[in-house]
Design a protein around this motif. Structure first.
Motif, PDB file in Angstrom:
ATOM      1  N   ILE A 248       0.837  -1.202   0.000  1.00 20.77           N
ATOM      2  CA  ILE A 248       0.000   0.000   0.000  1.00 20.77           C
ATOM      3  C   ILE A 248       0.874   1.255   0.000  1.00 20.77           C
ATOM      4  O   ILE A 248       0.599   2.225  -0.721  1.00 20.77           O
ATOM      5  CB  ILE A 248      -0.942  -0.024   1.215  1.00 20.77           C
ATOM      6  N   ALA A 249       1.937   1.255   0.810  1.00 23.07           N
ATOM      7  CA  ALA A 249       2.853   2.396   0.820  1.00 23.07           C
ATOM      8  C   ALA A 249       3.496   2.588  -0.552  1.00 23.07           C
ATOM      9  O   ALA A 249       3.686   3.730  -1.005  1.00 23.07           O
ATOM     10  CB  ALA A 249       3.927   2.183   1.887  1.00 23.07           C
ATOM     11  N   ALA A 250       3.838   1.487  -1.240  1.00 23.62           N
ATOM     12  CA  ALA A 250       4.422   1.590  -2.579  1.00 23.62           C
ATOM     13  C   ALA A 250       3.442   2.231  -3.558  1.00 23.62           C
ATOM     14  O   ALA A 250       3.836   3.044  -4.403  1.00 23.62           O
ATOM     15  CB  ALA A 250       4.845   0.211  -3.063  1.00 23.62           C
ATOM     16  N   ALA A 251       2.171   1.879  -3.457  1.00 21.05           N
ATOM     17  CA  ALA A 251       1.164   2.464  -4.341  1.00 21.05           C
ATOM     18  C   ALA A 251       1.060   3.969  -4.124  1.00 21.05           C
ATOM     19  O   ALA A 251       1.041   4.760  -5.083  1.00 21.05           O
ATOM     20  CB  ALA A 251      -0.188   1.793  -4.111  1.00 21.05           C
ATOM     21  N   LEU A 421       6.053  -0.560  10.524  1.00 22.34           N
ATOM     22  CA  LEU A 421       6.242  -0.247   9.108  1.00 22.34           C
ATOM     23  C   LEU A 421       5.261   0.821   8.641  1.00 22.34           C
ATOM     24  O   LEU A 421       5.620   1.679   7.815  1.00 22.34           O
ATOM     25  CB  LEU A 421       6.075  -1.518   8.268  1.00 22.34           C
ATOM     26  N   ALA A 422       4.031   0.776   9.139  1.00 22.20           N
ATOM     27  CA  ALA A 422       3.051   1.790   8.754  1.00 22.20           C
ATOM     28  C   ALA A 422       3.543   3.174   9.141  1.00 22.20           C
ATOM     29  O   ALA A 422       3.471   4.127   8.355  1.00 22.20           O
ATOM     30  CB  ALA A 422       1.701   1.482   9.396  1.00 22.20           C
ATOM     31  N   ASN A 423       4.058   3.303  10.360  1.00 26.03           N
ATOM     32  CA  ASN A 423       4.584   4.599  10.777  1.00 26.03           C
ATOM     33  C   ASN A 423       5.828   4.969   9.978  1.00 26.03           C
ATOM     34  O   ASN A 423       6.012   6.133   9.602  1.00 26.03           O
ATOM     35  CB  ASN A 423       4.904   4.563  12.273  1.00 26.03           C
ATOM     36  N   MET A 424       6.694   3.991   9.707  1.00 25.18           N
ATOM     37  CA  MET A 424       7.937   4.266   9.000  1.00 25.18           C
ATOM     38  C   MET A 424       7.681   4.847   7.602  1.00 25.18           C
ATOM     39  O   MET A 424       8.288   5.860   7.215  1.00 25.18           O
ATOM     40  CB  MET A 424       8.774   2.985   8.882  1.00 25.18           C
ATOM     41  N   PHE A 425       6.775   4.221   6.844  1.00 27.89           N
ATOM     42  CA  PHE A 425       6.590   4.598   5.450  1.00 27.89           C
ATOM     43  C   PHE A 425       5.518   5.662   5.237  1.00 27.89           C
ATOM     44  O   PHE A 425       5.362   6.143   4.111  1.00 27.89           O
ATOM     45  CB  PHE A 425       6.267   3.360   4.615  1.00 27.89           C
ATOM     46  N   PHE A 426       4.797   6.034   6.277  1.00 25.11           N
ATOM     47  CA  PHE A 426       3.829   7.114   6.147  1.00 25.11           C
ATOM     48  C   PHE A 426       4.255   8.316   6.986  1.00 25.11           C
ATOM     49  O   PHE A 426       4.534   9.380   6.451  1.00 25.11           O
ATOM     50  CB  PHE A 426       2.438   6.629   6.568  1.00 25.11           C
TER      51      PHE A 426
END
Length: 736
Positions: A248-251, A421-426
């Protein structure tokens, strides 16, 4: 006479070779220019390939997502997120090729029509294939194959096939969608081109059309909403799995980054280089440091700490004297159990907590509710994942109820990696481009996940002040929980930073720590247990280095810095035994002042299957005074040589392991053991992991087969009945 240059005769072999070389050079230059406008998509695919092929810690994520996870809903979520990421990459690359870029005239070359038609399609269809590739590669880590792990083996095969089918369906959609659009009645007046390369090239981004721009704006707005939501509630995407979050982060990254790159590339701006320079400048000048060490539960990672309250922690001497008075009065020689738990991510946490929980439940008199093992467990020294294992055990011991081993498995089986990971990439990704510190970082998402999992097991201690575990309401020392010493490492000094729940143990008169910092000098008495664990487990890049700012109390130690940076305790040495030896020395001093003799029972818990053993005693019938499971020894007789570039780096990294080996040997030499009278001296049991039937991960997420493998090794490799009997004989009844 003037010479004229001529092209080689193409009818000769040399001429054909020259023509082939020129064609290869031209084709490579053409391909290189076609990759530049779609570099965002290319970066995502390259990152995915590295994760799938070169990172051992990621292998368990693929096994969980495709094979061992029983949830059909999460598998469907993986398929959906793979499709979304693939479509985003295809859509971004397709629109990037519609523009004319003055810097890259080769993009108008008719010979590149095939690249412009097929590169976006291949990039998009590659995403499910990368997930499938990562799964296939990870299967090599399972000795007997996944069919020996899951009962519904044949059914799970279709999960892998599903990713392949999804990739083929995406290619079919990309190829046929234009024909399908032209078949619609609304398209009779204005059909679309059958090939993307046949479309009119555009000079401005806004010429892409209102529908395209609306898609971009909608996705970017959704990205902002997701970032704000995760900043406020890190567990917002919990439950869908780490791989789905990455996809999702890649999208989102493809849509946002792709649109910005199209604007910049049209004008010749080096956007990505500018952003990297800006982020690097903010980092160097500490303008956006949101990685502060939390000093009390209400503190965030982006604010300065408030003034510390009046010291309320018990002293180590008060705790040790109360412990000795309660357990060792009227005993000529008092048994004392101490533990050192090595680092190793969730592997170290699960193995440490499982060993301690099993011994706690088994070493107790028949019909008694009190465990003699827990009663005589004085202290534990942990590093990284070992610190999480010790803290898990202490938190559950504080709130008893049900099987401790079952509660341990339920607590640590929570997916701690997904919110991180959610916090890292957002959130953290956004913070890197903003001056000033505005958001909690990814380490706070990790500690919140630990706290949440502990609360579900009725153990709120993980979110509460560390020192509260060791004091009664009247301020006296509470000895019902073993003292925890959690090891971190300082960045600039490269020293141990030892966190414990007591008042500063170091003073001008005595220094119990050798070339190390006493954490209580810097840490607020209200520092949460989860934050102390985090400081010990600031795993490389997954958890950032923590900035610790505080004013040490005057007169406690010689002049010290007021600002430190903390990273994983394993950077200094990963065994935890150096600190444990110093704790044992300090306890012996207190006992000698009370004229009491101590017998140490040391449990060293390691978790690296490749680690060479330092105890060569594997007789299950005679586990005293030393015992370790027998594993196949790794072959270190002929190590591979390194080149002149890699040798210094490899030596620096390997000295970390060597310091651990040195500390373990020092621990062994310090103990007073006797083969002629095993019951009369100290004893040491090394609980280690061997290469087994299922790979055991290093990250922050774990699957049920891993717990099955840990339980199998503990039961098969260790004579628990004989060890329990030996401990019973050493410890005596609970009231003694």
């Amino acid at each position: 006479m003037q010479e004229t240059s001529r092209s080689p005769d193409t009818s000769t072999p040399a001429g054909w070779l020259w023509r082939a070389v020129r064609w290869c050079i031209t084709a490579f230059a053409l391909l290189l220019d076609h990759l530049k406008p779609v570099r965002v998509s290319l970066l995502i695919i390259a990152f995915g390939a590295i994760m799938a092929l070169g990172v051992d810690q990621v292998a368990e994520l693929f096994l969980i997502a495709v094979w061992t996870d029983p949830s059909t809903g999460r598998y469907l979520g993986l398929l959906a997120s793979s499709a979304v990421a693939g479509m985003a990459i295809w859509y971004g690359a397709r629109n990037a090729y519609r523009l004319i870029y003055p810097r890259w005239p080769a993009l108008q070359d008719p010979r590149g029509e095939g690249l412009r038609n097929w590169l976006p399609r291949l990039f998009g269809a590659a995403i499910p294939l990368l997930v499938l590739l990562g799964y296939v590669v990870s299967l090599n880590t399972v000795p007997h194959g996944p069919c020996g792990v899951t009962a519904d083996c044949q059914q799970r095969v279709w999960r892998a096939v599903g990713l392949l089918i999804e990739s083929l369906l995406m290619v079919a959609f990309f190829v046929t969608r234009r024909r399908l659009l032209n078949a619609l009645p609304s398209r009779e007046a204005k059909p679309v081109c059958l090939q993307p390369s046949s479309e009119q090239r555009l000079t401005r981004v806004r010429e892409l059309g209102a529908p395209v721009l609306r898609w971009y704006m909608a996705v970017i707005a959704l990205n902002i909403v997701a970032t704000v939501l995760i900043a406020w509630w890190p567990e917002a995407l919990d439950g869908i799995g780490p791989l789905a979050i990455l996809l999702i982060a890649a999208a989102f990254f493809c849509f946002s980054g792709g649109l910005l790159c199209m604007f910049a590339d049209r004008r010749g701006w080096p956007l990505l280089s500018t952003l990297l320079l800006a982020s690097g400048l903010f980092h160097v000048l500490h303008l956006n440091d949101n990685h502060r060490v939390r000093q009390y539960p209400a503190m965030s990672t982006h604010q300065a700490p408030a003034a510390a309250p009046v010291e309320s922690r018990p002293s180590f001497e008060a705790y040790a004297n109360a412990w000795l008075e309660d357990r060792c009065a009227n005993r000529p020689t008092c048994p004392v159990i101490v533990v050192s738990a090595e680092g190793g991510g969730i592997r170290g946490a699960a193995w440490t907590a499982l060993v301690l929980a099993r011994l706690t439940e088994q070493v107790r008199p028949s019909g008694s509710n009190e465990s003699t093992f827990a009663r005589y467990l004085f202290a534990g020294s942990g590093v990284s994942g070992g610190s999480l294992g010790l803290a898990t055990y202490a938190a559950l011991l504080r709130q008893p109820g049900g099987s401790m081993e079952a509660r341990t498995g339920q607590l640590l089986s929570h997916d701690f990696l997904a919110p991180t990971l959610a916090n890292m990439f957002f959130v953290d990704f956004t913070q890197r481009w903003l001056p000033g510190a505005w958001f909690d970082d990814r380490s706070r998402a990790l500690t919140r996940a630990w706290e949440r999992a502990a609360r579900r097991q009725g153990a709120p201690a993980m979110a509460q002040p560390f020192a509260d575990l060791y004091r009664h309401a009247d301020g006296s020392a509470d000895t019902s929980i073993p003292a925890l010493f959690l090891n971190s490492t300082t960045v600039a000094e490269g020293r141990r930073f030892i966190q414990h729940p007591f008042r500063p143990m170091a003073s001008l008169q005595q220094q119990p720590w050798t070339a190390a910092f006493d954490g209580s000098v810097w840490l607020d008495p209200r520092v949460p247990l989860s934050e102390a664990v985090l400081n010990s487990a600031r795993f490389t890049y997954v958890s950032p280095a923590g900035t610790l700012e505080n004013t040490p109390a005057p007169g406690v130690t010689p002049p010290v810095p007021t600002r430190l940076q903390l990273v994983d305790g394993g950077y200094f040495e990963n065994s935890g035994t150096t600190t444990l030896l110093e704790v044992m020395t300090r306890l012996r001093t207190v006992a000698e002042q009370r004229h009491q003799s101590l017998r140490f029972i040391v449990l060293h818990i390691s978790n690296d299957p490749e680690m060479p053993d330092f105890i060569d005693r594997h007789d299950p019938g005679h586990p005293l005074p030393l015992y370790s499971a027998s594993c196949q020894k790794p072959d270190t007789s002929n190590p591979s040589l390194s080149g002149e570039v890699a040798a210094p780096v490899k030596a620096l990294l390997d000295t970390r392991s060597a310091r651990g080996d040195y500390a373990r040997v020092q621990l062994l030499r310090t103990l007073h053991t006797s083969d002629s009278d095993p019951a009369g001296g100290d004893m040491l049991w090394h609980f280690r992991l061997c290469p087994g039937e299922y790979p055991i991960p290093l990250g922050w997420t774990i699957s049920p087969p891993v717990f099955t493998e840990l339980g199998r090794q503990l039961q098969q490799n260790y004579p628990l009945a004989r060890m329990t009997q030996a401990l019973d004989e050493q410890l005596g009844p609970p009231g003694s």
